[in-house]
Design a protein around this motif. Structure first.
Motif, PDB file in Angstrom:
ATOM      1  N   THR A 107       8.700   9.267   5.893  1.00  0.00           N
ATOM      2  CA  THR A 107       9.073   8.197   4.958  1.00  0.00           C
ATOM      3  C   THR A 107       8.891   8.643   3.525  1.00  0.00           C
ATOM      4  O   THR A 107       9.733   8.368   2.656  1.00  0.00           O
ATOM      5  CB  THR A 107       8.229   6.943   5.238  1.00  0.00           C
ATOM      6  OG1 THR A 107       8.428   6.537   6.590  1.00  0.00           O
ATOM      7  CG2 THR A 107       8.606   5.812   4.310  1.00  0.00           C
ATOM      8  N   PHE A 108       7.805   9.340   3.240  1.00  0.00           N
ATOM      9  CA  PHE A 108       7.570   9.827   1.883  1.00  0.00           C
ATOM     10  C   PHE A 108       8.651  10.826   1.468  1.00  0.00           C
ATOM     11  O   PHE A 108       9.129  10.804   0.321  1.00  0.00           O
ATOM     12  CB  PHE A 108       6.190  10.465   1.786  1.00  0.00           C
ATOM     13  CG  PHE A 108       5.725  10.727   0.385  1.00  0.00           C
ATOM     14  CD1 PHE A 108       4.930   9.814  -0.280  1.00  0.00           C
ATOM     15  CD2 PHE A 108       6.091  11.888  -0.281  1.00  0.00           C
ATOM     16  CE1 PHE A 108       4.501  10.040  -1.585  1.00  0.00           C
ATOM     17  CE2 PHE A 108       5.673  12.134  -1.575  1.00  0.00           C
ATOM     18  CZ  PHE A 108       4.871  11.206  -2.231  1.00  0.00           C
ATOM     19  N   ALA A 109       9.049  11.707   2.392  1.00  0.00           N
ATOM     20  CA  ALA A 109      10.072  12.698   2.069  1.00  0.00           C
ATOM     21  C   ALA A 109      11.416  12.023   1.777  1.00  0.00           C
ATOM     22  O   ALA A 109      12.114  12.392   0.820  1.00  0.00           O
ATOM     23  CB  ALA A 109      10.217  13.695   3.209  1.00  0.00           C
ATOM     24  N   LEU A 110      11.791  11.038   2.571  1.00  0.00           N
ATOM     25  CA  LEU A 110      13.053  10.342   2.343  1.00  0.00           C
ATOM     26  C   LEU A 110      13.035   9.581   1.018  1.00  0.00           C
ATOM     27  O   LEU A 110      14.032   9.578   0.275  1.00  0.00           O
ATOM     28  CB  LEU A 110      13.335   9.388   3.498  1.00  0.00           C
ATOM     29  CG  LEU A 110      13.643  10.047   4.849  1.00  0.00           C
ATOM     30  CD1 LEU A 110      13.820   8.984   5.930  1.00  0.00           C
ATOM     31  CD2 LEU A 110      14.883  10.924   4.757  1.00  0.00           C
ATOM     32  N   LEU A 111      11.912   8.939   0.718  1.00  0.00           N
ATOM     33  CA  LEU A 111      11.805   8.258  -0.569  1.00  0.00           C
ATOM     34  C   LEU A 111      11.890   9.253  -1.723  1.00  0.00           C
ATOM     35  O   LEU A 111      12.507   8.977  -2.764  1.00  0.00           O
ATOM     36  CB  LEU A 111      10.498   7.476  -0.640  1.00  0.00           C
ATOM     37  CG  LEU A 111      10.424   6.206   0.213  1.00  0.00           C
ATOM     38  CD1 LEU A 111       9.002   5.629   0.178  1.00  0.00           C
ATOM     39  CD2 LEU A 111      11.421   5.169  -0.275  1.00  0.00           C
ATOM     40  N   GLY A 112      11.264  10.416  -1.559  1.00  0.00           N
ATOM     41  CA  GLY A 112      11.329  11.438  -2.600  1.00  0.00           C
ATOM     42  C   GLY A 112      12.750  11.918  -2.844  1.00  0.00           C
ATOM     43  O   GLY A 112      13.168  12.104  -3.994  1.00  0.00           O
ATOM     44  N   LEU A 113      13.517  12.123  -1.769  1.00  0.00           N
ATOM     45  CA  LEU A 113      14.907  12.546  -1.935  1.00  0.00           C
ATOM     46  C   LEU A 113      15.727  11.471  -2.661  1.00  0.00           C
ATOM     47  O   LEU A 113      16.539  11.780  -3.541  1.00  0.00           O
ATOM     48  CB  LEU A 113      15.520  12.845  -0.570  1.00  0.00           C
ATOM     49  CG  LEU A 113      14.937  14.048   0.185  1.00  0.00           C
ATOM     50  CD1 LEU A 113      15.581  14.164   1.557  1.00  0.00           C
ATOM     51  CD2 LEU A 113      15.124  15.336  -0.594  1.00  0.00           C
ATOM     52  N   ALA A 114      15.507  10.212  -2.287  1.00  0.00           N
ATOM     53  CA  ALA A 114      16.243   9.126  -2.939  1.00  0.00           C
ATOM     54  C   ALA A 114      15.870   8.998  -4.414  1.00  0.00           C
ATOM     55  O   ALA A 114      16.741   8.874  -5.284  1.00  0.00           O
ATOM     56  CB  ALA A 114      15.976   7.812  -2.207  1.00  0.00           C
ATOM     57  N   PHE A 115      14.575   9.041  -4.705  1.00  0.00           N
ATOM     58  CA  PHE A 115      14.139   8.931  -6.095  1.00  0.00           C
ATOM     59  C   PHE A 115      14.595  10.139  -6.909  1.00  0.00           C
ATOM     60  O   PHE A 115      14.903  10.023  -8.098  1.00  0.00           O
ATOM     61  CB  PHE A 115      12.617   8.788  -6.159  1.00  0.00           C
ATOM     62  CG  PHE A 115      12.139   7.368  -6.094  1.00  0.00           C
ATOM     63  CD1 PHE A 115      11.631   6.734  -7.223  1.00  0.00           C
ATOM     64  CD2 PHE A 115      12.189   6.663  -4.914  1.00  0.00           C
ATOM     65  CE1 PHE A 115      11.199   5.423  -7.169  1.00  0.00           C
ATOM     66  CE2 PHE A 115      11.761   5.351  -4.844  1.00  0.00           C
ATOM     67  CZ  PHE A 115      11.264   4.724  -5.972  1.00  0.00           C
ATOM     68  N   GLY A 116      14.634  11.313  -6.296  1.00  0.00           N
ATOM     69  CA  GLY A 116      15.115  12.496  -7.012  1.00  0.00           C
ATOM     70  C   GLY A 116      16.575  12.381  -7.392  1.00  0.00           C
ATOM     71  O   GLY A 116      16.967  12.709  -8.519  1.00  0.00           O
ATOM     72  N   ALA A 117      17.406  11.905  -6.458  1.00  0.00           N
ATOM     73  CA  ALA A 117      18.830  11.754  -6.754  1.00  0.00           C
ATOM     74  C   ALA A 117      19.062  10.704  -7.838  1.00  0.00           C
ATOM     75  O   ALA A 117      19.854  10.909  -8.767  1.00  0.00           O
ATOM     76  CB  ALA A 117      19.594  11.384  -5.480  1.00  0.00           C
ATOM     77  N   VAL A 118      18.353   9.571  -7.745  1.00  0.00           N
ATOM     78  CA  VAL A 118      18.547   8.503  -8.723  1.00  0.00           C
ATOM     79  C   VAL A 118      18.050   8.931 -10.106  1.00  0.00           C
ATOM     80  O   VAL A 118      18.715   8.701 -11.128  1.00  0.00           O
ATOM     81  CB  VAL A 118      17.845   7.216  -8.255  1.00  0.00           C
ATOM     82  CG1 VAL A 118      17.866   6.154  -9.349  1.00  0.00           C
ATOM     83  CG2 VAL A 118      18.509   6.680  -6.993  1.00  0.00           C
TER      84      VAL A 118
END
Length: 243
Positions: A107-118
């Motif tokens: 979950t942390f990794a997926l959130l990190g990818l989303a926050f990085g793209a945004v």
């Protein structure tokens, strides 16, 4: 036998070294230096641009770091819980075959990818000019934001004193284990996604400041003054006239 013909008005080698010549009427230490057909900024202008770039990078790093608070709250809310149970002598996993512990890292990794793209998209939207310092600010802010989200999620989650928590809830009562991160490499997910997305956006829609300038920069290229023209197809070629 006649000697090869030498084209008239052959350009001197110095004609292509315009960038080495000082500006007409210029003095050392003047406000600008002429490089070919372009005017180079003075060192004072360079320092001002550097300060402006550093300010933008600092603002980006601070804003991205603060966004880690939101990511930490989302991780605390979305991460699966690891159920524990106690028999007053020891604490056990309520479901020994569960994958909740791995789910927290995922979950942390997926959130990190989303926050990085945004975050990369927003930085490119507001600062399309880009620059190395802006990229450094985005990278530093991404790492600091990930660390902030990790610490915030673990501190606001269930207590890390499992024994005291087990005694508090009593025997046979299921309770949540503390929110932990086992694979610390997921802290880099935000930064990696931000760098890849920002690089892609800059390559696709970034400004082309130097496009079309190299042809005449410093007196080089076919459009530059003093450049030799290519011989036409009907020009006489050098050779022998026959003896």
């Amino acid at each position: 036998m006649t000697a090869p013909l030498t084209p008239p008005n052959r350009p001197s080698p110095d004609d292509h070294q315009d960038w080495q010549k000082p500006a007409a009427g210029g003095e050392p230490g003047g406000p600008a230096v002429v490089h070919g057909s372009h005017l180079a900024p003075s060192p004072g202008v360079d320092r001002e641009e550097l300060r402006a770039d550093l300010r933008r990078a600092g603002v980006v790093a601070a804003a991205v770091t603060v966004a880690g608070v939101l990511m930490g709250l989302l991780w605390l809310w979305l991460a699966p819980r690891v159920p524990l149970i106690s028999d007053n002598t020891a604490v056990f996993l309520n479901d020994s075959e569960g994958e909740e512990a791995i789910g927290a890292d995922g979950t942390f990794a997926l959130l990190g990818l989303a926050f990085g793209a945004v975050s990369a998209g927003l930085v490119f939207w507001f600062h399309r000019r880009g620059g190395i310092w802006l990229t450094v600010g985005l990278a530093v802010g991404s790492v600091l934001g990930s660390v902030l989200a990790w610490q915030l999620g673990t501190r606001l989650g269930p207590t890390s004193d499992v024994v005291a928590h087990a005694r508090e809830v009593g025997r046979g009562v299921v309770f949540d284990a503390p929110l932990e991160m086992h694979a610390h490499g997921v802290l880099l997910a935000w930064g990696l996604a931000a760098m890849v997305v920002h690089l892609g956006l800059t390559a696709a829609w970034g400004p082309r400041e130097f496009e079309g300038e190299w042809a005449s920069y410093g007196g080089w290229g076919p459009g530059a003054p003093g450049a030799p023209s290519a011989p036409s197809s009907g020009a006489p070629s050098s050779g022998s006239d026959g003896a």
